[in-house]
Design a protein around this motif. Sequence first.
Motif, PDB file in Angstrom:
ATOM      1  N   LYS A  70     -18.839  22.163 -25.149  1.00 55.38           N
ATOM      2  CA  LYS A  70     -19.940  23.040 -25.565  1.00 55.38           C
ATOM      3  C   LYS A  70     -20.322  22.760 -27.009  1.00 55.38           C
ATOM      4  O   LYS A  70     -21.498  22.709 -27.349  1.00 55.38           O
ATOM      5  N   GLU A  71     -19.294  22.591 -27.843  1.00 57.40           N
ATOM      6  CA  GLU A  71     -19.543  22.372 -29.268  1.00 57.40           C
ATOM      7  C   GLU A  71     -20.317  21.067 -29.489  1.00 57.40           C
ATOM      8  O   GLU A  71     -21.240  21.012 -30.286  1.00 57.40           O
ATOM      9  N   ASN A  72     -19.940  20.026 -28.761  1.00 58.61           N
ATOM     10  CA  ASN A  72     -20.604  18.720 -28.932  1.00 58.61           C
ATOM     11  C   ASN A  72     -21.855  18.574 -28.081  1.00 58.61           C
ATOM     12  O   ASN A  72     -22.507  17.536 -28.116  1.00 58.61           O
ATOM     13  N   LYS A  73     -22.136  19.599 -27.262  1.00 52.73           N
ATOM     14  CA  LYS A  73     -23.276  19.591 -26.339  1.00 52.73           C
ATOM     15  C   LYS A  73     -23.182  18.460 -25.305  1.00 52.73           C
ATOM     16  O   LYS A  73     -24.196  18.045 -24.748  1.00 52.73           O
ATOM     17  N   ALA A 114     -15.785  30.019 -23.393  1.00 54.39           N
ATOM     18  CA  ALA A 114     -15.559  29.515 -24.753  1.00 54.39           C
ATOM     19  C   ALA A 114     -16.884  29.077 -25.361  1.00 54.39           C
ATOM     20  O   ALA A 114     -17.688  28.416 -24.711  1.00 54.39           O
ATOM     21  N   LYS A 115     -17.113  29.491 -26.595  1.00 55.88           N
ATOM     22  CA  LYS A 115     -18.372  29.101 -27.253  1.00 55.88           C
ATOM     23  C   LYS A 115     -18.191  27.769 -27.969  1.00 55.88           C
ATOM     24  O   LYS A 115     -19.109  26.981 -28.086  1.00 55.88           O
ATOM     25  N   ASN A 116     -16.978  27.559 -28.477  1.00 56.36           N
ATOM     26  CA  ASN A 116     -16.682  26.311 -29.196  1.00 56.36           C
ATOM     27  C   ASN A 116     -15.167  26.083 -29.147  1.00 56.36           C
ATOM     28  O   ASN A 116     -14.434  26.848 -28.529  1.00 56.36           O
ATOM     29  N   TYR A 117     -14.717  25.048 -29.848  1.00 50.42           N
ATOM     30  CA  TYR A 117     -13.294  24.674 -29.801  1.00 50.42           C
ATOM     31  C   TYR A 117     -12.406  25.799 -30.333  1.00 50.42           C
ATOM     32  O   TYR A 117     -11.348  26.092 -29.784  1.00 50.42           O
ATOM     33  N   LYS A 118     -12.898  26.449 -31.390  1.00 50.15           N
ATOM     34  CA  LYS A 118     -12.105  27.511 -32.029  1.00 50.15           C
ATOM     35  C   LYS A 118     -11.895  28.696 -31.077  1.00 50.15           C
ATOM     36  O   LYS A 118     -10.776  29.190 -30.915  1.00 50.15           O
ATOM     37  N   SER A 119     -12.988  29.134 -30.450  1.00 54.64           N
ATOM     38  CA  SER A 119     -12.872  30.280 -29.544  1.00 54.64           C
ATOM     39  C   SER A 119     -12.036  29.910 -28.317  1.00 54.64           C
ATOM     40  O   SER A 119     -11.394  30.764 -27.718  1.00 54.64           O
ATOM     41  N   ALA A 120     -12.034  28.620 -27.963  1.00 56.54           N
ATOM     42  CA  ALA A 120     -11.241  28.165 -26.823  1.00 56.54           C
ATOM     43  C   ALA A 120      -9.751  28.363 -27.074  1.00 56.54           C
ATOM     44  O   ALA A 120      -8.993  28.721 -26.163  1.00 56.54           O
ATOM     45  N   LEU A 124     -31.812  14.498 -23.324  1.00 55.71           N
ATOM     46  CA  LEU A 124     -31.106  14.372 -24.603  1.00 55.71           C
ATOM     47  C   LEU A 124     -31.150  15.717 -25.311  1.00 55.71           C
ATOM     48  O   LEU A 124     -32.208  16.130 -25.805  1.00 55.71           O
ATOM     49  N   PRO A 125     -30.001  16.426 -25.358  1.00 57.35           N
ATOM     50  CA  PRO A 125     -30.018  17.738 -26.040  1.00 57.35           C
ATOM     51  C   PRO A 125     -30.177  17.581 -27.551  1.00 57.35           C
ATOM     52  O   PRO A 125     -29.856  16.529 -28.111  1.00 57.35           O
ATOM     53  N   ALA A 166     -21.356  12.810 -28.548  1.00 63.19           N
ATOM     54  CA  ALA A 166     -20.834  12.066 -27.403  1.00 63.19           C
ATOM     55  C   ALA A 166     -19.317  12.235 -27.431  1.00 63.19           C
ATOM     56  O   ALA A 166     -18.773  12.842 -28.360  1.00 63.19           O
ATOM     57  N   TYR A 167     -18.637  11.724 -26.420  1.00 63.54           N
ATOM     58  CA  TYR A 167     -17.180  11.898 -26.354  1.00 63.54           C
ATOM     59  C   TYR A 167     -16.513  11.073 -27.451  1.00 63.54           C
ATOM     60  O   TYR A 167     -16.552   9.847 -27.430  1.00 63.54           O
TER      61      TYR A 167
END
Lengths: 390, 233
Positions: free
Chosen positions: A204-207, A293-299, B81-82, B87-88
């Motif tokens: 989610k954080e990285n979209k 989870a909204k982002n890594y922290k909330s996860a 493309l958001p 990317a990973y």
Amino acid sequence: MKIAALVFKEVRELLTPATILPAIFMMLIFAGMGGMIGGMEKKAMEKPNVEIITHDNESYASFYTSILKKYCNEGKENIAVIEIPSNFSSLIKEGKKAEIHIKWLLKGTGIAESASITAVRKAIEIANNELVAKIVEEKKINASIIFSPVEYDEYTIIKNREVAAAPEKIISFFSSQSMSIPIVIMIMIVTSGGIVISSMGMEKENKTLETLLTLPIKRSYIVTGKIIGATIVGAIIAFLYMLGLRYYISSFGMQEKLAGFNLNGIDYALISISLFFSLLAGLSLCLVIGSFAKNYKSAQILSLPVSILAIIPMFILMFQDFSSMSTPLKAIIFSIPFSHPMMAPSLLLLDEYSLVVYGIVYSAIFSIICILVATWIFKTDLLITGRIRK
Amino acid sequence: MQAVVVEGLRKNYGRIKAVKGISFSVAKGEIFGIIGPNGVGKTTVLRILATIIKKDGGNAKIFGYEIGKDDEKIREIISYLPEEAGAYKNMRGIEYLKFISNFFEGCDIEKAIEIANLGERIYDKIESYSKGMVRRLLVARVLMAKPKLAILDEPTSGLDVINANEIRRIIKNYAAHGTTFLISSHNMLEVEYLCDRIALMNNGIIVEEGKPEELKERYDAENIEEVFLKVIK
């Protein structure tokens, strides 16, 4: 092929030095601790270095010294100096208590020192017992009757099964079975569960999740890919922990055997199936939770409830058998899918197959429900907007 | 056949009406821009058309496939493309392109490497890339799939002049070869240069639509920014 690509992606993202190194580190710590404990036990079994000074050459003193020398070495770096005074034999002959003087030579205050001390005390205890036997036998009495006038012929009934062993031995045997397995399963659930939830947070954080959702694949494939990927990574991490833990536990000499209690091939298959469905249930539950989870922290915060769910049965089952629990506690433990593989080995040793099978069926149903919920969430707006619109 | 047809599209987030019944269409091979300030509903429209979120009302079709009914078919012909996407990070650039190529038929990875223009860095881990490098990789990923419709949310957001210009050049080049582009941007000068037609969006509705030159003439403005300010006055 598409699922394989998704699984590869998950493993590639999750199997990083950040996830593997702590597991290797913990494995080394456990192995190191096991090595230290094993070393101490070995040291306790070895003959300690002792200096024996004898001022009495009479029969009892000579006999006592010979026994001590049998169980101790006389060399350098002594842990103790044992002095046998000149009146040792005469006092015993008079029917009085003799005395020996022990001077301990401690090199440090570390716990490792205690192994040698224990070995010296053991040698003195043996010498005392041998001396008692000698004195008693001189009076034409069988020493073994004095030491142990009554012999036990004991049997233990457990789950309608008669076992020719003391209850302590049975309890010790089952404890040795139920100590390591719950810990390893707990670590596996907590680690791989945390990985799934964190993966959702990162996506989610990285979209990257938005990109994933526009790929021409079924949403159930994405869910499956995440679960399989986390299972693989979780299994690798658990295996590393298990290696260290196994070495650590074996150093206590807890791997006892008890006649009539063995696990056969079917039992191991059932344990594996139970573990699989338990892990599947845990990971699919984590995927549902991770959707919020909204982002890594909330996860990181969201993974706490799953950790608690894994820790509760671990602690309870380490100290209490399922059958001896109260009904409400039984219901709680049974309802947590992670409990079942923790209980399975002990239950199978007692041939209680039905409870293991019920546990597998329950975990499978739990998994299916969670996977369906996760797939449904992946089809709604919840993942992106935090609101449900089917 | 039109590439995109949107009629009365609506989307609410609880009590907030994000998109209030907008309509527009995009011709095949056209670069269509939805422009407006932040928070006017541009991303919501693109997400609905990319099948990520559901519409609350209205209709939308992409190459004849209906949003909400034919989503799986639509995903086969679009690429999205958001905004500010990553990317990973643990993958290498080349691995990322190969990963995405698993899901589309006929992906041209060599072409994608050319578009990304990362040189030997394509073999490095994505976590070591700059923002511009990641964006170029993602644009390459979008175009590699040879989509009929590329949906790009703020394609040059946060990029420096050189990287932004490179991405605009790539988009123009692909549009010339038949790919349809639906772009959102709050950079009105960029859209004026890039898009064949634009829709000005404000407060969940489209307030004006047309070719940049026509709009400038209609509102007697020097640029689209000025047009927008005159429209919302």
